[in-house]
Scaffold this motif. Structure first.
Motif, PDB file in Angstrom:
ATOM      1  N   LEU A   1       0.760  -1.233  -0.036  1.00 20.16           N
ATOM      2  CA  LEU A   1       0.192  -0.166   0.006  1.00 20.16           C
ATOM      3  C   LEU A   1       0.914   1.363  -0.005  1.00 20.16           C
ATOM      4  CD1 LEU A   1      -2.916  -0.822   2.475  1.00 20.16           C
ATOM      5  CD2 LEU A   1      -3.098  -0.688   0.127  1.00 20.16           C
ATOM      6  N   GLN A   2       1.945   1.330   0.916  1.00 17.26           N
ATOM      7  CA  GLN A   2       2.706   2.394   1.034  1.00 17.26           C
ATOM      8  C   GLN A   2       3.453   2.761  -0.203  1.00 17.26           C
ATOM      9  OE1 GLN A   2       6.058   2.119   3.816  1.00 17.26           O
ATOM     10  NE2 GLN A   2       5.168   4.163   4.923  1.00 17.26           N
ATOM     11  N   SER A   3       3.667   1.697  -1.168  1.00 15.81           N
ATOM     12  CA  SER A   3       4.294   1.893  -2.532  1.00 15.81           C
ATOM     13  C   SER A   3       3.441   2.513  -3.375  1.00 15.81           C
ATOM     14  CB  SER A   3       4.988   0.683  -3.088  1.00 15.81           C
ATOM     15  OG  SER A   3       4.188  -0.293  -3.401  1.00 15.81           O
ATOM     16  N   GLN A   4       2.091   2.387  -3.245  1.00 17.67           N
ATOM     17  CA  GLN A   4       0.943   2.708  -4.282  1.00 17.67           C
ATOM     18  C   GLN A   4       0.244   4.022  -3.919  1.00 17.67           C
ATOM     19  OE1 GLN A   4      -1.505  -0.774  -4.103  1.00 17.67           O
ATOM     20  NE2 GLN A   4      -0.067  -2.009  -5.386  1.00 17.67           N
ATOM     21  N   PHE A   5       0.403   4.440  -2.643  1.00 19.83           N
ATOM     22  CA  PHE A   5      -0.209   5.563  -2.370  1.00 19.83           C
ATOM     23  C   PHE A   5       0.485   6.561  -1.678  1.00 19.83           C
ATOM     24  CE2 PHE A   5      -3.416   1.993  -2.579  1.00 19.83           C
ATOM     25  CZ  PHE A   5      -4.463   2.696  -3.135  1.00 19.83           C
ATOM     26  N   ASP A   6       0.037   7.829  -1.805  1.00 22.63           N
ATOM     27  CA  ASP A   6       0.810   9.096  -0.920  1.00 22.63           C
ATOM     28  C   ASP A   6       0.770   8.775   0.541  1.00 22.63           C
ATOM     29  OD1 ASP A   6       1.264  10.051  -3.604  1.00 22.63           O
ATOM     30  OD2 ASP A   6      -0.732  11.184  -3.535  1.00 22.63           O
ATOM     31  N   ILE A   7      -0.339   8.682   0.934  1.00 20.16           N
ATOM     32  CA  ILE A   7      -0.808   8.465   2.458  1.00 20.16           C
ATOM     33  C   ILE A   7      -1.347   7.317   2.842  1.00 20.16           C
ATOM     34  CG2 ILE A   7      -1.968   9.478   4.370  1.00 20.16           C
ATOM     35  CD1 ILE A   7      -2.000  12.090   2.704  1.00 20.16           C
TER      36      ILE A   7
END
Length: 524
Positions: A128-134
């Motif tokens: 998730l962290q690699s796909q989203f800003d926050i």
């Protein structure tokens, strides 16, 4: 909306106890960050809840993270909730990891097992962290449960693993919020306390000026800033679990009276949120015969412990009362576990090596055998069966989420078609398509069937049965016609309604929380 780039540090929302509003606050912040142009995703490593959601790829996750994803305007994914615990008994739960059921586990065994799930948790989080800003993380219960801190994977243990800043939320509505917040901080270890960057007071009613001196004293005692005080908001956003106030709702001003049996292990009660918001419907939850009355529609919802809740029905007299209503011609609908309860018998072969079938309510000619594996699917279909009020639904399309907790078959000699077809599982396709209107309630695109309809009684394994507006409108109109009442001409646009609720919540957060402080935490 164009995406803004933010290399954000994870922010975690923890609470002083369950039901302080963590899930709602995360949903609101998701909507705020989305409105500000960021790609944001929710994350909860482990959720214990009886409400679940089936993703388009047939995986099961907590309903709360689906709601938060909806607020963030993104598709739900099991990455947002890698572990879901569905309580079956007081001492054990179904354990669902990465959307797949691992079976029942006693609490004491899971307590030892959960540390082995850290790789699954971190893989989901880092993806998730690699796909989203926050990435907004939600805790569970309280970080101050000192008897459960060993191998913690959902509160401060997870904050350490993800290097997240923490906001601590307390609920002022029941009283004692200052003790909640200060007491929680006192019970944390020094390095954990350092992670808490601010406090949030939730569900405040009254004159803020009367609260202001207490906030000053709280900040002095806690040595933490109060980031904001959110008012008690009259918004309609799905709650996480059976602590929900929804289960005590009684709306009696509708044209149509719908009663829902409130099982001790009720599951997926979020199915009825759309009914609460629909004009012309009065919805109430029923726990005993004195509350039952004579509803236009009686619904038996899902349950995570079918046999236990069947015993509860018999013990408090509701079993006989439900049969009596059906015999009088009132509409009765069973969903998921409620469908199995309406049948002739229920068998649990995996309980202590096997047991004899237990008689059901006997209102539908089906027999169920509970199974350890619970296949989950999402499929398109249409209503093909039904008489009485349910006959008005024929031909209506729906996108169905199905959890097959049992293998349910039509009893021999009870269906109107051939014996060989009637003995097959209700979710299994026959050699030849069953004629419209006979027995099967729903036909899926692959030709398979689910459920059973007989006169004024029907049941199926579908979650979100009332989601299609066409189903709600047709059913309301049929029930209203049967009692000589006027029904609404239009169905509620529930998607637009929910979107409005998220925007109301986001506006309140902007007004009452220090977003500049929160953005500063994200940018550190």
């Amino acid at each position: 909306m164009p995406r803004r780039q933010l290399s954000a540090r994870p922010l975690m929302i923890q609470g002083t106890m369950s039901n302080v509003g963590k899930s709602i606050l995360v949903a609101g912040l998701c909507r705020v960050f989305y409105q500000d142009g960021y790609a944001v995703a929710p994350f909860k490593s482990q959720n214990m809840a009886l409400n679940s959601y089936i993703t388009p790829d047939g995986l099961e996750m907590a309903r709360a993270q689906m709601t938060q994803a909806e607020a963030a305007c993104i598709a739900p994914s099991v990455l947002m909730n890698p572990i879901l615990l569905k309580p079956v008994t007081d001492g054990g739960s179904e354990v669902i990891v990465n959307g797949e059921n691992r079976g029942h586990m006693r609490a004491v065994d899971y307590f030892q097992f959960r540390k082995s799930l850290i790789p699954d948790i971190m893989k989901a989080f880092t993806t998730l962290q690699s796909q989203f800003d926050i990435v907004l993380i939600e805790g569970a219960g309280s970080p101050a449960e000192i008897n459960l801190k060993e191998n913690d994977i959902v509160n401060m243990g997870l904050a350490e693993l993800t290097d997240a800043h923490v906001l601590l939320v307390g609920d002022i509505d029941p009283g004692g919020v200052f003790a909640q917040l200060v007491g929680t901080l006192v019970l944390l270890e020094d390095h954990e306390r350092d992670r808490v960057k601010g406090l949030v007071i939730n569900k405040f009613r009254g004159d803020f000026e009367l609260l202001r001196p207490g906030i000053s004293m709280l900040e002095g005692k806690a040595q933490k800033p109060v980031v904001g005080t959110l008012p008690y908001l009259p918004i309609d956003i799905e709650d996480e679990d059976s602590l929900s106030q929804r289960l005590s709702v009684t709306t009696t001003d509708g044209t149509i009276d719908i009663a829902v049996i409130r099982f001790p292990r009720i599951s997926n009660f979020s199915d009825f949120a759309v009914l609460e918001a629909t004009e012309g419907i009065g919805l109430r939850y029923v726990e005993n015969t004195s509350q039952l009355g004579q509803p236009d529609l009686l619904v038996l919802p899902g349950t995570e412990n079918i046999l236990s809740d069947l015993g509860w029905l018999r013990q408090n007299g509701l079993a006989d009362a439900i049969r009596h209503l059906a015999e009088q011609g009132y509409a009765v609908l069973g969903l998921a576990g409620g469908y199995q309860l309406l049948g002739l018998s229920i068998e649990d072969p995996d309980n202590d090596g096997g047991q004899q079938p237990v008689p059901g309510l006997g209102l539908l000619p089906v027999k169920s055998v509970l199974q350890k594996a619970r296949p989950t699917t999402r499929a398109s279909g249409r209503i093909v069966g039904g008489e009485s009020a349910f006959g008005s639904l024929k031909g209506i399309a729906l996108q169905a989420s199905v959890i097959n907790a049992s293998r349910t078959t039509v009893a021999p000699d009870s269906a109107p078609d051939s014996a060989s077809d009637s003995a097959r599982p209700t979710g299994e396709a026959p050699d030849n398509a069953r004629p419209t209107g006979e027995a099967g309630l729903i036909q899926f695109a692959d030709g398979s069937y689910d459920g059973y309809a007989a006169g004024n009684v029907a049941g199926c394994n579908v979650q979100g049965f009332f989601d299609p507006p066409e189903i709600r409108l047709a059913l309301i109109q049929a029930l209203a016609t049967a009692k000589g009442a006027q029904a609404p001409a239009d169905a509620l646009d529930f998607s637009a309604y929910k979107n409005e609720q998220y925007n109301i919540l986001a506006a309140a957060i902007r007004e009452h929380l220090d977003l500049e402080f929160i953005y500063h935490l994200l940018e550190e």
